[in-house]
Design a protein around this motif. Structure first.
Motif, short mmCIF file in Angstrom:
data_model
loop_
_atom_site.label_atom_id
_atom_site.label_comp_id
_atom_site.label_asym_id
_atom_site.label_seq_id
_atom_site.Cartn_x
_atom_site.Cartn_y
_atom_site.Cartn_z
N UNK A 1 0.75 -1.27 0.01
CA UNK A 1 -0.14 -0.08 0.07
C UNK A 1 0.81 1.30 0.00
N UNK A 2 0.62 2.09 -0.97
CA UNK A 2 1.14 3.27 -0.79
C UNK A 2 0.75 4.33 0.24
N UNK A 3 1.54 5.06 0.95
CA UNK A 3 1.29 5.94 2.25
C UNK A 3 -0.12 6.38 1.90
N UNK A 4 -0.54 6.91 0.99
CA UNK A 4 -1.82 7.69 0.92
C UNK A 4 -3.23 6.57 1.00
N UNK A 5 -2.86 5.40 0.78
CA UNK A 5 -3.84 4.43 0.76
C UNK A 5 -3.85 3.48 2.40
N UNK A 6 -3.16 4.27 3.35
CA UNK A 6 -3.36 3.56 4.49
C UNK A 6 -4.46 3.88 5.23
N UNK A 7 -4.57 3.51 6.74
CA UNK A 7 -5.92 3.94 7.26
C UNK A 7 -7.16 2.97 7.25
#
Length: 127
Positions: free
Chosen positions: A34-40
């Motif tokens: 997962x790229x950082x913006x797709x976490x959470x």
């Protein structure tokens, strides 16, 4: 391989050919990056979908066609339910996870059909 901002491994076949469709699907779904913006919440929903089907497939590894039907039906129902209301990041991730499971199942079927075709062609050359 990029799927809606989620990258999966390129599936190197360094261990030789996959023996079963399950092995191919498991390899693909366990190697999602997962790229950082797709976490959470997005990642949580995505992982829930992947893990749900990995657990189910581990129980019955020999009937991937059954899972193709189940996943397709869940995608259809999930889309109908969530297209009427504004979805959140978890739902978006879960839906994308379902699509990735469906894609892995389709690619595993295509890979096995290609392998069978290659073996048949090789066997026919012998005669």
């Amino acid at each position: 391989i990029m799927v809606t901002g989620v990258q999966t491994c390129a599936l190197p076949i360094c261990h030789g050919r996959y023996r079963t469709r399950y092995e191919y699907v498991r390899e693909m779904l366990e190697n999602v990056v997962y790229p950082p913006r797709q976490r959470g919440y997005y990642r949580d929903g995505h992982q829930d979908a992947l893990q749900r089907y990995l657990r189910r497939m581990a129980i019955n590894q020999n009937d991937m066609m059954m899972y193709e039907k189940i996943v397709d039906e869940e995608i259809r129902k999930y889309y109908q339910q969530n297209s009427r209301q504004r979805s959140n990041k978890y739902d978006e991730g879960y839906y994308d996870g379902l699509k990735l499971v469906a894609r892995a199942l389709k690619q595993s079927r295509d890979l096995m059909m290609e392998e069978i075709s290659d073996r048949l062609a090789a066997a026919l050359k012998v005669y």
